[in-house]
Design a protein around this motif. Structure first.
Motif, PDB file in Angstrom:
ATOM      1  N   UNK A 150       0.843  -1.197   0.000  1.00 18.32           N
ATOM      2  CA  UNK A 150       0.000   0.000   0.000  1.00 18.32           C
ATOM      3  C   UNK A 150       0.882   1.252   0.000  1.00 18.32           C
ATOM      4  N   UNK A 151       1.976   1.217   0.739  1.00 18.85           N
ATOM      5  CA  UNK A 151       2.872   2.375   0.797  1.00 18.85           C
ATOM      6  C   UNK A 151       3.506   2.659  -0.565  1.00 18.85           C
ATOM      7  N   UNK A 152       3.757   1.622  -1.357  1.00 20.55           N
ATOM      8  CA  UNK A 152       4.327   1.827  -2.693  1.00 20.55           C
ATOM      9  C   UNK A 152       3.376   2.661  -3.545  1.00 20.55           C
ATOM     10  N   UNK A 153       2.100   2.328  -3.512  1.00 22.64           N
ATOM     11  CA  UNK A 153       1.127   3.103  -4.285  1.00 22.64           C
ATOM     12  C   UNK A 153       1.026   4.536  -3.759  1.00 22.64           C
ATOM     13  N   UNK A 154       1.018   4.700  -2.456  1.00 28.43           N
ATOM     14  CA  UNK A 154       0.979   6.040  -1.870  1.00 28.43           C
ATOM     15  C   UNK A 154       2.223   6.836  -2.225  1.00 28.43           C
ATOM     16  N   UNK A 155       3.365   6.170  -2.174  1.00 25.69           N
ATOM     17  CA  UNK A 155       4.613   6.843  -2.539  1.00 25.69           C
ATOM     18  C   UNK A 155       4.621   7.268  -4.000  1.00 25.69           C
ATOM     19  N   UNK A 156       4.099   6.430  -4.869  1.00 28.07           N
ATOM     20  CA  UNK A 156       4.024   6.785  -6.289  1.00 28.07           C
ATOM     21  C   UNK A 156       3.161   8.010  -6.518  1.00 28.07           C
ATOM     22  N   UNK A 157       2.041   8.070  -5.828  1.00 27.92           N
ATOM     23  CA  UNK A 157       1.156   9.230  -5.962  1.00 27.92           C
ATOM     24  C   UNK A 157       1.836  10.488  -5.428  1.00 27.92           C
ATOM     25  N   UNK A 158       2.564  10.343  -4.329  1.00 22.42           N
ATOM     26  CA  UNK A 158       3.256  11.490  -3.759  1.00 22.42           C
ATOM     27  C   UNK A 158       4.380  11.975  -4.676  1.00 22.42           C
ATOM     28  N   UNK A 159       5.099  11.057  -5.263  1.00 25.34           N
ATOM     29  CA  UNK A 159       6.161  11.420  -6.206  1.00 25.34           C
ATOM     30  C   UNK A 159       5.565  12.169  -7.398  1.00 25.34           C
ATOM     31  N   UNK A 160       4.471  11.670  -7.921  1.00 29.64           N
ATOM     32  CA  UNK A 160       3.812  12.350  -9.043  1.00 29.64           C
ATOM     33  C   UNK A 160       3.382  13.762  -8.645  1.00 29.64           C
ATOM     34  N   UNK A 161       2.898  13.928  -7.424  1.00 25.81           N
ATOM     35  CA  UNK A 161       2.481  15.247  -6.957  1.00 25.81           C
ATOM     36  C   UNK A 161       3.676  16.195  -6.860  1.00 25.81           C
ATOM     37  N   UNK A 162       4.812  15.708  -6.369  1.00 28.69           N
ATOM     38  CA  UNK A 162       6.005  16.553  -6.288  1.00 28.69           C
ATOM     39  C   UNK A 162       6.484  16.967  -7.683  1.00 28.69           C
ATOM     40  N   UNK A 163       6.483  16.022  -8.594  1.00 26.72           N
ATOM     41  CA  UNK A 163       6.913  16.337  -9.963  1.00 26.72           C
ATOM     42  C   UNK A 163       6.000  17.388 -10.579  1.00 26.72           C
ATOM     43  N   UNK A 221       9.563  19.897 -17.016  1.00 24.65           N
ATOM     44  CA  UNK A 221       9.015  18.655 -16.450  1.00 24.65           C
ATOM     45  C   UNK A 221      10.101  17.594 -16.296  1.00 24.65           C
ATOM     46  N   UNK A 222      10.963  17.459 -17.307  1.00 22.59           N
ATOM     47  CA  UNK A 222      12.012  16.436 -17.217  1.00 22.59           C
ATOM     48  C   UNK A 222      12.987  16.745 -16.084  1.00 22.59           C
ATOM     49  N   UNK A 223      13.284  18.018 -15.850  1.00 19.48           N
ATOM     50  CA  UNK A 223      14.189  18.403 -14.768  1.00 19.48           C
ATOM     51  C   UNK A 223      13.530  18.171 -13.402  1.00 19.48           C
ATOM     52  N   UNK A 224      12.250  18.438 -13.319  1.00 16.88           N
ATOM     53  CA  UNK A 224      11.516  18.194 -12.074  1.00 16.88           C
ATOM     54  C   UNK A 224      11.547  16.706 -11.734  1.00 16.88           C
ATOM     55  N   UNK A 225      11.336  15.857 -12.741  1.00 12.91           N
ATOM     56  CA  UNK A 225      11.376  14.406 -12.521  1.00 12.91           C
ATOM     57  C   UNK A 225      12.776  13.961 -12.110  1.00 12.91           C
ATOM     58  N   UNK A 226      13.804  14.541 -12.716  1.00 17.13           N
ATOM     59  CA  UNK A 226      15.189  14.193 -12.379  1.00 17.13           C
ATOM     60  C   UNK A 226      15.523  14.594 -10.942  1.00 17.13           C
ATOM     61  N   UNK A 264      16.596  12.781  -5.283  1.00 16.78           N
ATOM     62  CA  UNK A 264      16.232  12.829  -3.855  1.00 16.78           C
ATOM     63  C   UNK A 264      15.775  11.446  -3.377  1.00 16.78           C
ATOM     64  N   UNK A 265      14.982  10.770  -4.183  1.00 11.54           N
ATOM     65  CA  UNK A 265      14.500   9.437  -3.795  1.00 11.54           C
ATOM     66  C   UNK A 265      15.652   8.435  -3.676  1.00 11.54           C
ATOM     67  N   UNK A 266      16.608   8.476  -4.597  1.00 12.57           N
ATOM     68  CA  UNK A 266      17.753   7.574  -4.510  1.00 12.57           C
ATOM     69  C   UNK A 266      18.605   7.865  -3.282  1.00 12.57           C
ATOM     70  N   UNK A 267      18.738   9.140  -2.910  1.00  8.03           N
ATOM     71  CA  UNK A 267      19.489   9.492  -1.706  1.00  8.03           C
ATOM     72  C   UNK A 267      18.793   8.943  -0.458  1.00  8.03           C
ATOM     73  N   UNK A 268      17.485   9.089  -0.403  1.00 14.05           N
ATOM     74  CA  UNK A 268      16.720   8.553   0.737  1.00 14.05           C
ATOM     75  C   UNK A 268      16.835   7.022   0.773  1.00 14.05           C
TER      76      UNK A 268
END
Length: 146
Positions: free
Chosen positions: A66-79, A88-93, A98-102
């Motif tokens: 469930x957290x994976x789906x929530x995390x995906x939605x949150x990532x999309x919101x940040x982008x 858009x491509x820079x925002x995704x990068x 940040x996600x890889x660092x975490x």
């Protein structure tokens, strides 16, 4: 005649009159019974721990899914939020870095915690076996001292 000697002709021998072979046979029987009882105790303890660990794993797995789906939605919101101020491509990068660092930090903390896991061995059974061994050793020492 007393009643004890009349039945099958075999009266129970007092411990003082038991032969060495009889004493060894008794000790062997007692040790075998003790080992079987300790193994049964370990089996019960490990079965209980296994059931608890299995249930916990299922719950953690469900929470993770469930957290994976929530995390995906949150990532999309940040982008989408960053896309308002940059391409858009820079925002995704930026979000990906940040996600890889975490993820790296979490992996380091997880490695540290995995070293602190308590042993899975059945501790109460092992302690009981140690006490049994000490008791047998003490009885052997006392028997030699006579």
């Amino acid at each position: 005649m007393d009643g004890a000697s009349e039945g099958d002709g075999k009266a129970p021998e007092p411990a003082a009159e038991a032969t060495v072979a009889q004493l060894i046979e008794r000790a062997t029987d007692q040790i075998s019974r003790l080992v079987r009882d300790e193994l049964a105790s370990a089996r019960v303890e490990l079965t209980d721990k296994g059931k608890r660990a299995g249930f916990a794993a299922v719950m953690f797995g469900g929470a993770g899914g469930v957290a994976v789906y929530g995390g995906g939605a949150l990532v999309a919101a940040f982008i989408l939020l960053l896309e308002k101020v940059m391409w858009a491509w820079l925002a995704a990068l930026v979000v990906a870095v940040v996600l890889f660092a975490v993820a790296g930090l979490l992996a380091l903390f997880g490695k540290k915690q995995s070293k602190r896991v308590e042993p899975l061995a059945p501790q109460s059974t092992l302690n009981s076996v140690r006490k049994d061994v000490e008791s047998v050793q003490q009885a052997v020492k006392e028997g030699r001292g006579r």
